[in-house]
Design a protein around this motif. Structure first.
Motif, mmCIF file in Angstrom:
data_model
loop_
_atom_site.group_PDB
_atom_site.id
_atom_site.type_symbol
_atom_site.label_atom_id
_atom_site.label_comp_id
_atom_site.label_asym_id
_atom_site.label_seq_id
_atom_site.Cartn_x
_atom_site.Cartn_y
_atom_site.Cartn_z
ATOM 1 N N UNK A 174 39.809 44.678 41.426
ATOM 2 C CA UNK A 174 41.150 44.913 41.976
ATOM 3 C C UNK A 174 42.241 44.356 41.063
ATOM 4 N N UNK A 175 41.885 43.384 40.234
ATOM 5 C CA UNK A 175 42.871 42.755 39.350
ATOM 6 C C UNK A 175 43.398 43.742 38.307
ATOM 7 N N UNK A 176 42.541 44.384 37.501
ATOM 8 C CA UNK A 176 43.067 45.367 36.542
ATOM 9 C C UNK A 176 43.727 46.557 37.220
ATOM 10 N N UNK A 177 43.290 46.901 38.440
ATOM 11 C CA UNK A 177 43.944 47.991 39.169
ATOM 12 C C UNK A 177 45.389 47.624 39.453
ATOM 13 N N UNK A 178 45.617 46.371 39.838
ATOM 14 C CA UNK A 178 46.983 45.910 40.074
ATOM 15 C C UNK A 178 47.776 45.781 38.796
ATOM 16 N N UNK A 179 47.140 45.263 37.738
ATOM 17 C CA UNK A 179 47.832 45.088 36.460
ATOM 18 C C UNK A 179 48.288 46.432 35.886
ATOM 19 N N UNK A 180 47.469 47.463 36.089
ATOM 20 C CA UNK A 180 47.813 48.790 35.573
ATOM 21 C C UNK A 180 48.738 49.558 36.510
ATOM 22 N N UNK A 231 37.355 43.666 55.930
ATOM 23 C CA UNK A 231 37.556 42.399 55.240
ATOM 24 C C UNK A 231 37.581 42.565 53.735
ATOM 25 N N UNK A 232 36.685 43.402 53.214
ATOM 26 C CA UNK A 232 36.651 43.654 51.773
ATOM 27 C C UNK A 232 37.952 44.289 51.307
ATOM 28 N N UNK A 233 38.491 45.195 52.109
ATOM 29 C CA UNK A 233 39.768 45.822 51.770
ATOM 30 C C UNK A 233 40.900 44.792 51.722
ATOM 31 N N UNK A 234 40.920 43.885 52.699
ATOM 32 C CA UNK A 234 41.979 42.869 52.741
ATOM 33 C C UNK A 234 41.916 41.983 51.502
ATOM 34 N N UNK A 235 40.714 41.522 51.159
ATOM 35 C CA UNK A 235 40.568 40.698 49.967
ATOM 36 C C UNK A 235 40.967 41.432 48.702
ATOM 37 N N UNK A 236 40.583 42.700 48.604
ATOM 38 C CA UNK A 236 40.919 43.505 47.426
ATOM 39 C C UNK A 236 42.425 43.725 47.341
ATOM 40 N N UNK A 237 43.073 43.941 48.480
ATOM 41 C CA UNK A 237 44.527 44.145 48.490
ATOM 42 C C UNK A 237 45.248 42.883 48.030
ATOM 43 N N UNK A 238 44.748 41.718 48.436
ATOM 44 C CA UNK A 238 45.351 40.456 47.989
ATOM 45 C C UNK A 238 45.326 40.373 46.469
ATOM 46 N N UNK A 239 44.170 40.666 45.875
ATOM 47 C CA UNK A 239 44.052 40.651 44.415
ATOM 48 C C UNK A 239 44.969 41.682 43.770
ATOM 49 N N UNK A 240 44.984 42.875 44.346
ATOM 50 C CA UNK A 240 45.788 43.973 43.792
ATOM 51 C C UNK A 240 47.271 43.609 43.797
#
Length: 208
Positions: A128-134, A60-69
């Motif tokens: 996960x947000x800055x990971x996606x932004x970068x 579940x944590x992975x799914x939420x993090x992927x959504x943010x990413x």
């Protein structure tokens, strides 16, 4: 959201654990301590399997993090900050300062931040947000996220398993809040071990 948290607490199974941790790992404020810890408490009573609790919580944590990413990766910084400053963003307990803080942490610690950041309150939900932004490599991001979330869930599960032997179920929520300081100490201890491990790894086993 409070009603949903109570519903999950009263209907704990592997899928509600995964749902709760998906919410907790996304931008929606949700207390992981009231998901994994009571699930492990029930596992100690023989109602669930504690290893599956940790597995589904990490999924579940992975799914939420992927959504943010993914959202951050494709929407970009202007949209992310505009959302953080919106009315709905504030309802999710977001603001520009929190997103900026997560970016600073990511920029300071690099890809390792997606691991260590999963163990730090406030940063945990937003790393996960800055990971996606970068535009961090997705599989590296997922690997570190899974490890960090897994460690966090193991700590919460250990507390829940222990509490089963010392408190009654009706006292569980109060006991979880009482163990908040011990949880922070455990997390910072784990953080120190992880950081030392990667420093040693980089120094002695890094590329020459």
């Amino acid at each position: 959201m409070h009603e949903l948290a109570l519903w999950i607490f009263d209907n704990l199974n592997y899928w509600t654990v995964a749902l709760g941790m998906t919410l907790e790992s996304s931008i929606i404020p949700f207390p992981s301590e009231l998901v994994v810890t009571p699930a492990a408490y029930h596992a100690a009573a023989g109602n669930l399997n504690v290893f599956l609790v940790v597995l589904f919580a990490t999924l579940g944590a992975d799914i939420g993090a992927i959504i943010n990413y993914v959202a951050s990766y494709y929407l970009g910084r202007p949209v992310v900050y505009a959302f953080a400053n919106s009315k709905f963003g504030h309802w999710c307990m977001l603001n520009e300062e929190k997103v900026h803080k997560s970016e600073d942490y990511f920029n300071e610690h690099g890809v390792l931040a997606t691991l260590t950041g999963r163990l730090i309150p406030v940063i945990r939900q937003l790393i996960s947000v800055p990971a996606g932004l970068s535009k961090m490599n997705f599989f590296v991001f997922l690997g570190y996220t899974t490890l960090g979330a897994g460690i966090w869930n193991c700590v919460l599960a250990a507390i829940g398993w222990y509490l089963h032997s010392v408190v009654k179920e009706e006292e569980l929520i109060d006991a979880i809040h009482q163990y908040d300081s011990q949880l922070k100490i455990a997390v910072f201890g784990i953080l120190a071990v992880v950081i030392v491990f990667f420093i040693i790894k980089k120094k002695f086993f890094g590329k020459k």
